[in-house]
Design a protein around this motif. Structure first.
Motif, PDB file in Angstrom:
ATOM      1  N   GLY A 438      55.754 -76.958  -7.212  1.00 15.42           N
ATOM      2  CA  GLY A 438      57.020 -76.553  -7.552  1.00 15.42           C
ATOM      3  C   GLY A 438      57.731 -75.651  -8.369  1.00 15.42           C
ATOM      4  N   ASP A 439      58.777 -75.243  -8.903  1.00 15.98           N
ATOM      5  CA  ASP A 439      59.595 -74.088  -9.391  1.00 15.98           C
ATOM      6  C   ASP A 439      58.668 -75.423 -11.042  1.00 15.98           C
ATOM      7  OD1 ASP A 439      61.696 -76.298  -8.498  1.00 15.98           O
ATOM      8  OD2 ASP A 439      62.708 -74.946  -9.392  1.00 15.98           O
ATOM      9  N   ALA A 440      59.152 -76.650 -11.493  1.00 19.67           N
ATOM     10  CA  ALA A 440      58.847 -76.864 -12.711  1.00 19.67           C
ATOM     11  C   ALA A 440      57.438 -76.464 -12.722  1.00 19.67           C
ATOM     12  CB  ALA A 440      58.966 -78.248 -12.674  1.00 19.67           C
ATOM     13  N   ALA A 441      56.403 -76.679 -11.813  1.00 19.42           N
ATOM     14  CA  ALA A 441      54.974 -76.346 -12.198  1.00 19.42           C
ATOM     15  C   ALA A 441      54.445 -75.220 -12.741  1.00 19.42           C
ATOM     16  CB  ALA A 441      54.199 -76.690 -10.570  1.00 19.42           C
ATOM     17  N   LEU A 463      55.334 -71.388  -3.536  1.00 21.81           N
ATOM     18  CA  LEU A 463      55.716 -71.585  -4.310  1.00 21.81           C
ATOM     19  C   LEU A 463      57.325 -71.953  -3.636  1.00 21.81           C
ATOM     20  CD1 LEU A 463      56.078 -71.935  -7.476  1.00 21.81           C
ATOM     21  CD2 LEU A 463      57.883 -70.627  -7.517  1.00 21.81           C
ATOM     22  N   LEU A 464      57.363 -73.779  -3.736  1.00 25.49           N
ATOM     23  CA  LEU A 464      58.742 -74.206  -3.456  1.00 25.49           C
ATOM     24  C   LEU A 464      59.921 -74.118  -4.707  1.00 25.49           C
ATOM     25  CD1 LEU A 464      57.053 -77.297  -1.548  1.00 25.49           C
ATOM     26  CD2 LEU A 464      57.462 -74.551  -0.447  1.00 25.49           C
ATOM     27  N   ASN A 465      61.078 -73.973  -4.041  1.00 31.08           N
ATOM     28  CA  ASN A 465      61.826 -72.772  -5.401  1.00 31.08           C
ATOM     29  C   ASN A 465      63.058 -73.806  -5.293  1.00 31.08           C
ATOM     30  OD1 ASN A 465      63.283 -72.539  -7.717  1.00 31.08           O
ATOM     31  ND2 ASN A 465      62.925 -70.451  -7.145  1.00 31.08           N
ATOM     32  N   ASN A 466      63.223 -74.766  -5.494  1.00 32.70           N
ATOM     33  CA  ASN A 466      64.633 -75.999  -5.229  1.00 32.70           C
ATOM     34  C   ASN A 466      65.714 -75.790  -6.780  1.00 32.70           C
ATOM     35  OD1 ASN A 466      63.300 -77.474  -6.782  1.00 32.70           O
ATOM     36  ND2 ASN A 466      62.477 -78.649  -5.117  1.00 32.70           N
ATOM     37  N   PHE A 467      65.377 -74.923  -7.304  1.00 34.24           N
ATOM     38  CA  PHE A 467      65.953 -74.911  -8.774  1.00 34.24           C
ATOM     39  C   PHE A 467      65.563 -76.239 -10.041  1.00 34.24           C
ATOM     40  CE2 PHE A 467      66.953 -71.654  -5.717  1.00 34.24           C
ATOM     41  CZ  PHE A 467      66.900 -70.066  -6.672  1.00 34.24           C
ATOM     42  N   SER A 468      65.480 -76.779  -9.270  1.00 36.38           N
ATOM     43  CA  SER A 468      64.821 -78.534  -9.555  1.00 36.38           C
ATOM     44  C   SER A 468      64.199 -78.834  -9.670  1.00 36.38           C
ATOM     45  CB  SER A 468      65.932 -78.985  -8.633  1.00 36.38           C
ATOM     46  OG  SER A 468      66.436 -80.834  -9.135  1.00 36.38           O
ATOM     47  N   MET A 469      63.636 -80.230 -10.983  1.00 36.73           N
ATOM     48  CA  MET A 469      62.550 -80.922 -10.874  1.00 36.73           C
ATOM     49  C   MET A 469      63.623 -82.262 -10.076  1.00 36.73           C
ATOM     50  SD  MET A 469      62.366 -81.254 -14.861  1.00 36.73           S
ATOM     51  CE  MET A 469      63.160 -81.053 -16.000  1.00 36.73           C
ATOM     52  N   ALA A 470      62.693 -81.563  -8.468  1.00 38.61           N
ATOM     53  CA  ALA A 470      63.985 -83.057  -7.863  1.00 38.61           C
ATOM     54  C   ALA A 470      63.341 -84.251  -7.296  1.00 38.61           C
ATOM     55  CB  ALA A 470      63.522 -82.145  -6.159  1.00 38.61           C
ATOM     56  N   ILE A 471      62.203 -84.423  -7.743  1.00 35.26           N
ATOM     57  CA  ILE A 471      61.124 -85.322  -8.504  1.00 35.26           C
ATOM     58  C   ILE A 471      62.131 -86.298  -8.866  1.00 35.26           C
ATOM     59  CG2 ILE A 471      59.665 -85.481  -9.265  1.00 35.26           C
ATOM     60  CD1 ILE A 471      57.835 -86.962  -7.400  1.00 35.26           C
TER      61      ILE A 471
HETATM   62 MG   LIG Z   1      61.015 -78.352  -8.171  1.00 33.00          MG
END
Ligand SMILES: [Mg+2]
Ligand SMILES: Cc1ncc(C[n+]2csc(CCOP(=O)(O)OP(=O)(O)O)c2C)c(N)n1
Length: 545
Positions: A438-441, A463-471
């Motif tokens: 993810g984008d945080a990783a 990379l899964l970029n959701n512009f967020s720490m979704a978890i």
């Molecule tokens: Mg993310």
């Protein structure tokens, strides 16, 4: 010979082909002189993750080695060693030490003292004549018993001093321990007596390369099989008796069979209680076979236990089980397989809208599903990362060959996946090596994509970029609403290109597969590729309360 050259010579005799490191450490120069390929990373943590993968994908046949400098290099390496310790990976860590006149004087960082709790063996060498014996102890420890990191701290000035002539070195043996035959008979009897046993394989099966025996036992007992995340790919998940792997999220068939089991047989696993491993149901008897007696009765009580190498344990069990079955299968396999298939099809039908979603931003499940159906799964090594990507991929990815999924999670360092994919590619260049993150990783280790480019380690990074720490959305509601505390941003396709790799941003569902194919083609040309999928902030997981 100077001590650094002696170390390099010993590494060579121990079969080390790559020294991954970060300067300044004289062993790096000595290794190059000895024709050991030196690979310099952008930060120590990624280098340790790469060394870690070399050991993992070779079942410890080849040990990953990492060297760094004293002080900051060693301080900055802590996360990489701690991750290998948490996940029980055998690596050799060679920090430099302060010159001996300053070695143990505060505030100088002592690797020997500070790494005690994340290594199984840590030593500080202060006499050049002790170097060969210290290396012998380190390699003997790392090859034997519970796999875990070992460390030898070698002071900077010592590495430049001469080792007195007459030293010798013999590579460390790999020794296996086997189970007590009386217990083997008891376990075989219990396994045969059970009506609804479930086999649970951990990474001990990978290190022992005991995949054929595991399969044979499952087929003899006609029992379904699951794995820990670390053990994932120890059993082909397309096999009719496979329940898929057990992580934080799991399949419906795994949930059903575990809940209804009358016996659980864990082989090569620790049964450690963790958020990233399927919980064993209360009250179901457990048989625990593992290498390390310290794990027996640790988190879970074992009804029966076997201590030993997973291969020797299974080798001993198989004839005992076969004898007790008196030559014939009991005809359960078909019914068990039918039930698994039924539950699996219900589960996949339930997830199908997510796995094949046409929505935008993209469903992470669609990206994973398309990836699974585009790559050659048997010739792909994939790893997840911390955060949602782990829990999104692990139940749906179906490995068919051993060590093609590098699972982890006893500790969960964001950014670990990149180094794992790079180390896997070094050790198995013929495989497509993929990390899903993810984008945080990427924020933690992303700069080492440049190492992949520079060192020509052509991985595929998804990379899964959701512009967020979704978890974190559910647990940071106020901080998100008031201060946007879970928001992050970046254009990672541009980033990959700026570092000299292949980068593509993908936003359309029907563009996923063609982009994957182009990226794979790039990796074949020797260029690492990063595909940045713009995904939704998904909060749905295949979790069973
Ligand atoms: Mg993310
Ligand atoms: C070094 C480290 N610090 C903190 C965490 C805790 N943590 C786990 S996942 C996560 C956020 C993950 O975000 P991302 O990688 O973008 O994945 P997403 O959930 O958005 O898909 C955090 C902060 C961690 N695992 N590792």
């Amino acid at each position: 010979m100077k001590a650094a050259a002696v170390v390099a010579d010993i590494l060579k005799r121990e079969g080390v082909q790559f020294l991954i490191g970060y300067p300044v450490n004289p062993i790096i120069e000595a290794a190059a002189e000895a024709d050991i390929r030196t690979i310099i990373v952008r930060q120590e943590r990624t280098g340790l993750h790469m060394a870690d993968a070399v050991s993992r994908v070779t079942s410890g046949e080849r040990i990953g080695v990492f060297a760094m400098q004293h002080g900051p290099g060693s301080e900055n390496s802590f996360g990489g060693v701690a991750q290998a310790f948490g996940d029980s990976v055998p690596i050799v860590v060679l920090p430099g030490g302060y010159p001996r006149r300053l070695l143990n004087i505060p505030p100088n960082f002592s690797s020997f003292l500070n790494y005690q709790h994340v290594t199984k063996w840590a030593e500080q060498v202060i006499l050049t004549e002790a170097v060969p014996a210290a290396m012998r102890r380190a390699f003997t420890q790392v090859r034997n018993g519970r796999p875990r990191p070992v460390l030898v701290e070698l002071p900077y000035d010592l590495l430049h001093d001469e080792v007195p002539d007459g030293w010798t070195y013999t590579p460390a043996p790999r020794l296996r321990t086997g189970p007590d035959p009386r217990d083997v008979a008891r376990v075989a009897a219990a396994l045969v007596a059970a009506e609804r046993p479930v086999l649970y394989a951990g990474q001990g099966v990978h290190y022992a390369r005991a995949w054929p025996q595991l399969r044979e036992l499952a087929e003899l007992l006609e029992a379904p099989v699951t794995t820990s995340l670390q053990g994932k790919s120890a059993f082909p998940e397309t096999h009719p008796l496979s329940l898929g792997s057990g992580g934080r999220s799991i399949s419906k068939q795994l949930h059903h069979f575990l809940s209804n089991a009358d016996l659980i047989f864990g082989i090569g696993c620790s049964f450690t209680t963790t958020s990233y491993g399927v919980a064993m149901p209360n009250g179901v008897p457990i048989i625990h076979a593992t290498l390390d007696p310290a794990d027996i009765n640790k988190d879970l009580r074992a009804e029966l236990a076997l201590v030993g190498d997973a291969g020797l344990v299974l080798d001993a069990l198989l004839p005992e089980v076969r004898d007790r079955l008196r030559g014939g299968p009991r005809g359960r396999a078909e019914a068990v397989g039918r039930q698994i298939a039924q539950l699996k099809s219900e589960w996949l039908a339930q997830w199908n809208p997510r796995l094949t979603s046409e929505g935008k931003p993209l469903s992470p499940y669609r990206v994973i599903w398309d990836l699974l159906h585009t790559v050659d799964v048997a010739n792909t090594i994939i790893t997840h990362d911390a955060g949602s990507p782990r829990d999104q991929i692990s139940p749906f990815w179906e490995p068919v060959a051993p060590l093609t999924y590098l699972g982890w999670g006893k500790t969960t360092q964001l950014g670990y996946g990149l180094g794992l994919a790079m180390g896997a590619k070094l050790a198995r260049p013929e495989m497509l090596c993929v990390n899903l993150w993810g984008d945080a990783a990427i924020g933690f280790t992303g700069m080492d994509f440049e190492t992949a480019v520079r060192e020509r380690i052509p991985i595929l990074s998804v990379l899964l970029n959701n512009f967020s720490m979704a978890i974190e959305l559910k647990i940071m509601k106020v901080a998100t609403e008031k201060y946007r505390s879970t928001d992050i941003s970046g254009n990672y396709a541009d980033f990959a290109r700026a570092l000299g790799g292949w980068g593509e941003r993908v936003t359309e569902p029907n563009a996923i597969v063609p982009a994957i194919k182009r990226a794979i083609a790039k990796t074949r040309e020797g260029t690492p590729a990063l595909l940045e999928f713009i995904t939704e902030q998904a909060e749905d997981f295949s979790i069973f309360p």
